[in-house]
Design an enzyme around this catalytic site. Structure first.
Site, PDB file in Angstrom:
ATOM      1  N   HIS A 362       0.818  -1.215   0.000  1.00 41.89           N
ATOM      2  CA  HIS A 362       0.000   0.000   0.000  1.00 41.89           C
ATOM      3  C   HIS A 362       0.848   1.259   0.000  1.00 41.89           C
ATOM      4  O   HIS A 362       0.532   2.236  -0.675  1.00 41.89           O
ATOM      5  CB  HIS A 362      -0.891   0.020   1.252  1.00 41.89           C
ATOM      6  CG  HIS A 362      -2.100  -0.829   1.078  1.00 41.89           C
ATOM      7  ND1 HIS A 362      -2.635  -1.574   2.085  1.00 41.89           N
ATOM      8  CD2 HIS A 362      -2.863  -1.031   0.001  1.00 41.89           C
ATOM      9  CE1 HIS A 362      -3.688  -2.208   1.626  1.00 41.89           C
ATOM     10  NE2 HIS A 362      -3.851  -1.901   0.365  1.00 41.89           N
ATOM     11  N   ARG A 469      -9.340  -5.688 -11.180  1.00 45.81           N
ATOM     12  CA  ARG A 469      -9.124  -6.925 -10.416  1.00 45.81           C
ATOM     13  C   ARG A 469     -10.234  -7.052  -9.375  1.00 45.81           C
ATOM     14  O   ARG A 469     -10.111  -6.520  -8.279  1.00 45.81           O
ATOM     15  CB  ARG A 469      -7.763  -6.891  -9.735  1.00 45.81           C
ATOM     16  CG  ARG A 469      -6.568  -6.963 -10.681  1.00 45.81           C
ATOM     17  CD  ARG A 469      -5.279  -6.832  -9.885  1.00 45.81           C
ATOM     18  NE  ARG A 469      -4.106  -7.288 -10.596  1.00 45.81           N
ATOM     19  CZ  ARG A 469      -3.235  -6.488 -11.216  1.00 45.81           C
ATOM     20  NH1 ARG A 469      -3.422  -5.192 -11.216  1.00 45.81           N
ATOM     21  NH2 ARG A 469      -2.179  -6.992 -11.819  1.00 45.81           N
ATOM     22  N   ARG A 505     -12.553  -8.330 -14.511  1.00 43.77           N
ATOM     23  CA  ARG A 505     -12.039  -9.696 -14.507  1.00 43.77           C
ATOM     24  C   ARG A 505     -12.732 -10.473 -13.400  1.00 43.77           C
ATOM     25  O   ARG A 505     -12.844  -9.983 -12.270  1.00 43.77           O
ATOM     26  CB  ARG A 505     -10.524  -9.691 -14.267  1.00 43.77           C
ATOM     27  CG  ARG A 505      -9.952 -11.097 -14.260  1.00 43.77           C
ATOM     28  CD  ARG A 505      -8.453 -11.092 -14.133  1.00 43.77           C
ATOM     29  NE  ARG A 505      -8.027 -10.728 -12.790  1.00 43.77           N
ATOM     30  CZ  ARG A 505      -6.747 -10.619 -12.427  1.00 43.77           C
ATOM     31  NH1 ARG A 505      -5.795 -10.818 -13.327  1.00 43.77           N
ATOM     32  NH2 ARG A 505      -6.404 -10.297 -11.210  1.00 43.77           N
ATOM     33  N   GLU A 603      -2.307 -16.351 -19.640  1.00 51.86           N
ATOM     34  CA  GLU A 603      -1.266 -16.258 -18.610  1.00 51.86           C
ATOM     35  C   GLU A 603      -0.710 -17.622 -18.235  1.00 51.86           C
ATOM     36  O   GLU A 603       0.127 -17.729 -17.356  1.00 51.86           O
ATOM     37  CB  GLU A 603      -1.780 -15.487 -17.384  1.00 51.86           C
ATOM     38  CG  GLU A 603      -3.127 -15.886 -16.879  1.00 51.86           C
ATOM     39  CD  GLU A 603      -3.644 -14.964 -15.766  1.00 51.86           C
ATOM     40  OE1 GLU A 603      -2.896 -14.102 -15.284  1.00 51.86           O
ATOM     41  OE2 GLU A 603      -4.802 -15.151 -15.371  1.00 51.86           O
ATOM     42  N   ASN A 626       2.419 -11.000 -16.002  1.00 48.74           N
ATOM     43  CA  ASN A 626       2.950 -11.266 -14.655  1.00 48.74           C
ATOM     44  C   ASN A 626       2.989 -12.773 -14.403  1.00 48.74           C
ATOM     45  O   ASN A 626       3.990 -13.325 -13.961  1.00 48.74           O
ATOM     46  CB  ASN A 626       2.082 -10.609 -13.576  1.00 48.74           C
ATOM     47  CG  ASN A 626       1.984  -9.111 -13.747  1.00 48.74           C
ATOM     48  OD1 ASN A 626       2.816  -8.517 -14.412  1.00 48.74           O
ATOM     49  ND2 ASN A 626       0.973  -8.501 -13.157  1.00 48.74           N
ATOM     50  N   ARG A 637       6.882 -15.218  -8.946  1.00 48.96           N
ATOM     51  CA  ARG A 637       6.878 -13.759  -9.117  1.00 48.96           C
ATOM     52  C   ARG A 637       7.039 -13.005  -7.808  1.00 48.96           C
ATOM     53  O   ARG A 637       7.309 -11.810  -7.802  1.00 48.96           O
ATOM     54  CB  ARG A 637       5.595 -13.318  -9.840  1.00 48.96           C
ATOM     55  CG  ARG A 637       4.339 -13.617  -9.082  1.00 48.96           C
ATOM     56  CD  ARG A 637       3.090 -13.461  -9.949  1.00 48.96           C
ATOM     57  NE  ARG A 637       2.442 -12.171  -9.770  1.00 48.96           N
ATOM     58  CZ  ARG A 637       1.259 -11.858 -10.272  1.00 48.96           C
ATOM     59  NH1 ARG A 637       0.602 -12.735 -11.022  1.00 48.96           N
ATOM     60  NH2 ARG A 637       0.725 -10.690 -10.084  1.00 48.96           N
TER      61      ARG A 637
HETATM   62  C1  PEP Z   1      -1.003 -10.992 -14.796  1.00 48.63           C
HETATM   63  O1  PEP Z   1      -0.849 -12.137 -14.368  1.00 48.63           O
HETATM   64  O2  PEP Z   1      -0.223 -10.448 -15.609  1.00 48.63           O
HETATM   65  C2  PEP Z   1      -2.138 -10.179 -14.345  1.00 48.63           C
HETATM   66  C3  PEP Z   1      -2.391  -8.997 -14.878  1.00 48.63           C
HETATM   67  O3  PEP Z   1      -2.885 -10.670 -13.342  1.00 48.63           O
HETATM   68  P1  PEP Z   1      -2.470 -10.602 -11.794  1.00 48.63           P
HETATM   69  O4  PEP Z   1      -1.245  -9.748 -11.684  1.00 48.63           O
HETATM   70  O5  PEP Z   1      -3.639 -10.052 -11.080  1.00 48.63           O
HETATM   71  O6  PEP Z   1      -2.204 -12.050 -11.504  1.00 48.63           O
HETATM   72 MG    MG Z   2      -2.437 -13.155 -13.332  1.00 44.23          MG
END
Ligand code: PEP
Ligand code: MG
Length: 754
Positions: A362, A469, A505, A603, A626, A637
């Site tokens: 945050h 999101r 989403r 993804e 991501n 990640r």
């Molecule tokens: C991603 O995976 O690139 C994405 C945009 O979703 P999140 O970061 O919410 O997993």
């Molecule tokens: Mg994702």
């Protein structure tokens, strides 16, 4: 030996400075291993030499005086090999070098172990024996463990200038502490170390009889904290967009809800005094959240801890007097809370440096919204010793300099003045089209939902929302939000951006995003029950969400639905059947719903190879780089240890994106990218070249990316990506794009300065 080791480590950790820490080590090593000499040599990399940092057994006057070339002798050999050298008779080794200045008589037994931190050798810990002696495996392991401990102390000392003083190279220090970029920009100022306002953990239990008085004292404190939070929100409202301000609403909501306050009152009624009852309640909530091992919920845990401390401060009636801040204050702390950030007048706030957290915390999200440079996760930082010191925080690279040399300071002052020129240039692109010089339009959308919906005034720049999101509102609740509640949340966002499209989403929990009220324990959560897999197994939750989305768009008709984590065609078929079911039901109920475009996120690698089959079923694709990066490269990640391997500009990632775009284009389906890659100026240029149709990113990155789009012709971007795809190493690709941006006069987007 384990107990001895533990004791020495405790002693070393408690030492006030490096000199004393080193003296403790050499003395204890002599005692424990029973050697004649124990020494620590520190690396002075600028002079390519070792300096004797501490000794037991040699002349004390040699400390700081004896210097050895870095590539000579047995100590040099330990440095080169980066592994222990254990010789029963040192002098018979060809690399042996006799050092007369230490008052050495030839010693025979030799064991040297490197002191290594983050892959860098910082020094060498050596023991010697007059007689021939081969040190055993246990002794070697003991020294290796101590050396690892010492590495932390040396890094801390480097940050505060202790080493420079010991090496005789002056009181300031040129080495940077390394953290993670939190918010771009360069900050120069004086450190104000912030501590938790009250130490809740130290509060004991105490029996009370007048529980009414305790309850009322507690309620007064809660009300005072609520006032404070409203106050901060008011003060920040001039500088923060509405959805970031909603963070304060979330804190107020926690205070207004039944659990924190109600449970504490129950505990008081059971006989504990207010501070003790508060401690128990807060600890219980924090524990539950922290056990989830989920980054969003970890943030909630520190928010709850912060709330607890604030209430305690009021209960204790020792409110911290209004603090004086430095003209340019860099807030430094172990775990800076949004509340601590809000306390400082914005005109005094130059930067933020936090020992914990990441760019998803945050505090860094607020810093980005405020345009304040931030560096997060600087775990080697000696927080307690930084008050008042000069700090440079480089929010591009994640570097922090403490008490920098004149030269470093001068350089960053220069970079800072160039920074302000950059923001003037960036403000010029506002309102201009996101179009390449050869006429290709690349719509730029926003990623929102981190705190709440969005407001049109603040985001008038974007072409709409490319990724909302929706799990975030779910994460902020104590139970699954119902259809009406979701309807209100989605309607806010759809209204704020109408007539521009808003892509909602569907719920993407699991992995590192766990709901406290729906815990899932798995060995491999990122490969487990997450995203669409949960939605399909819990059709009740999925249908409720789809109904709320469809109803939220009535009359606006700017909704787009996106499904996360699709890995196989049948998942998509089932999801579409459920969407059709919800749609049909709503029509039957007389709602004027319109069928929205439906797309999926790409993804998961399996989806990359099934684009044609998937394309026949959907209206668009959005690549979630991501996750795609983590799954293609097998790199978590969120894991700092392998963060250097997490490279979205990896040739494999670029090839995957190229394949998705090519296959989708053949079937006339547009492709967007909504991972962080889209907001990275260098990567955005690569995505443009790969033929991606649109990009979606956080609001702070939009002007930077628009500048890139407006500066490079599509034809040039295509040629560049063809060259990039010939390179084999992700770093080479990154360097190539950085150079191109530099040459195009856009270097300021990827580093400090122009
Ligand atoms: C991603 O995976 O690139 C994405 C945009 O979703 P999140 O970061 O919410 O997993
Ligand atoms: Mg994702």
């Amino acid at each position: 030996m384990l107990d001895t080791l533990r004791r020495i480590i405790q002693e070393v950790n408690a030492a006030p400075d490096l000199e004393q820490a080193l003296n403790i080590i050499v003395a204890r090593v002599c005692e424990t291993v029973g050697v004649d000499v124990s020494t620590v040599y520190l690396v002075d990399i600028n002079q390519r030499q070792f300096v004797l940092g501490a000794t037991q057994g040699l002349r004390q006057s040699a400390v700081g005086q004896v210097k050895l070339p870095i590539d000579k002798g047995l100590v040099g050999m330990v440095y080169e090999r980066e592994e222990p050298v254990n010789l029963e008779d040192g002098p018979s080794h060809p690399r042996y070098m006799f050092i007369s200045e230490t008052g050495e008589t030839p010693y025979h037994g030799f064991l040297g172990v490197p002191i290594i931190r983050h892959g860098k050798v910082l020094g060498v810990l050596v023991v010697r024996q007059r007689q021939v002696r081969k040190f055993d495996e246990n002794e070697e392991a003991f020294l290796v463990t101590l050396a690892a401990q010492l590495a932390g102390a040396i890094t801390h000392a480097g940050a505060t200038g202790d080493i420079a003083r010991m090496l005789g190279t002056g009181g300031s220090n040129a080495a940077a502490l390394t953290g993670l970029p939190g918010s771009p920009g360069v900050a120069i100022g004086q450190a104000r170390v912030v501590y938790p306002p009250a130490n809740l953990d130290a509060i004991p239990d105490r029996l009370v009889t007048d529980t009414d008085a305790e309850v009322s004292q507690f309620e007064i404190a809660v009300a005072a904290v609520q006032d404070d939070l409203r106050d901060y929100a008011n003060r920040m409202s001039a500088v923060l967009p509405a959805e970031e301000l909603a963070l304060f609403d979330a804190l107020l909501l926690m205070l207004g809800g039944d659990s924190l306050v109600g449970e504490t009152i129950d505990r008081i009624r059971a006989g504990n005094w207010a501070p003790g009852a508060l401690r128990e309640t807060i600890a219980e909530h924090v524990r539950v959240f922290e056990e989830m091992e989920d980054s969003y919920l970890r943030e909630r845990a520190s928010d709850i801890r912060d709330l607890g401390r604030r209430i305690l401060t009021h209960i204790q009636s020792d409110r911290v007097a209004a603090e004086e801040y430095y003209e340019n204050t860099v807030l430094v702390g172990e775990d800076i809370s949004p509340g601590q950030l809000a306390e400082i007048p914005i005109e005094n706030l130059a930067g933020i440096v936090s020992a914990s957290g990441s760019s998803a915390s945050h505090v860094s999200i607020l810093a980005q919204a405020l345009g304040i440079p931030a560096v997060m996760g600087v775990d080697d930082m000696p927080v307690g010793r930084l008050e008042g010191q000069i700090i440079i925080a480089d929010g591009y690279r994640g570097d922090v300099f403490v008490n920098p040399t004149e030269l470093v300071l001068k350089e960053f002052v220069r970079l800072q003045s160039q920074e302000s020129q950059l923001s003037e240039v960036l403000s010029e692109v506002a309102g201009q089209a996101s179009e390449t010089p050869d006429g290709i339009t690349v719509p730029l959308y926003l990623n929102i939902g981190l705190v709440s919906g969005g407001s049109a005034e603040v985001h008038s720049e974007g072409d709409g929302v490319g990724l909302y999101r929706t799990e975030v509102p779910f994460l902020m609740q104590e139970q699954f939000p119902g259809e009406e509640q979701q309807l209100r949340i989605y309607r806010n966002a759809l209204e704020a951006f109408a007539p521009r499209p808003v892509t909602l989403r569907t719920l993407d929990v699991g992995g590192d995003k766990m709901l406290s009220y729906f815990p899932v324990h798995e060995d491999n959560p990122f490969l487990g029950w997450r995203g669409i897999r949960i939605s399909l197994d819990q059709p009740d939750i999925f249908l409720t969400q789809i109904r709320a989305m469809l109803r939220a768009s009535v009359g606006l008709d700017n909704l787009t639905i996106m499904l996360p984590m699709i890995s196989t065609v049948s998942e998509l078929d089932i999801a579409i059947t459920l969407i059709n079911q919800a749609f049909g039901e709503l029509l039957e109920e007389g709602e004027s719903v319109v069928r929205p475009p439906i797309g999926i996120m790409i993804e998961v690698p399996s989806a990359v190879y099934q684009i044609k089959a998937l394309a026949r079923r959907v209206d668009f694709f959005s690549i979630g780089t991501n996750d795609l990066t983590q799954y293609l490269l097998a790199v978590d990640r969120n894991n700092a240890r392998v963060a250097h391997l997490y490279q979205s500009l990896h040739p494999a990632v670029l090839c995957a994106i190229r394949q998705v775009v090519n296959d989708a284009q053949q079937l006339g389906k547009p492709v967007s990218v909504c991972g962080e890659m889209a907001g990275d100026p260098a990567a955005a240029l690569a995505l443009l070249g790969l033929g991606v149709n649109s990009l979606s990113m956080s609001v702070s990155n939009l002007p930077r990316v628009k500048w890139v789009i407006r500066s490079f012709a599509y034809s040039e971007a295509r040629e560049l990506v063809a060259k990039a795809l010939e390179l084999e190493d992700p770093r080479a690709i990154r360097e190539m794009y950085n150079e191109v941006l530099e040459l195009g006069g856009l270097g300021g987007l990827v580093r400090a300065g122009n």
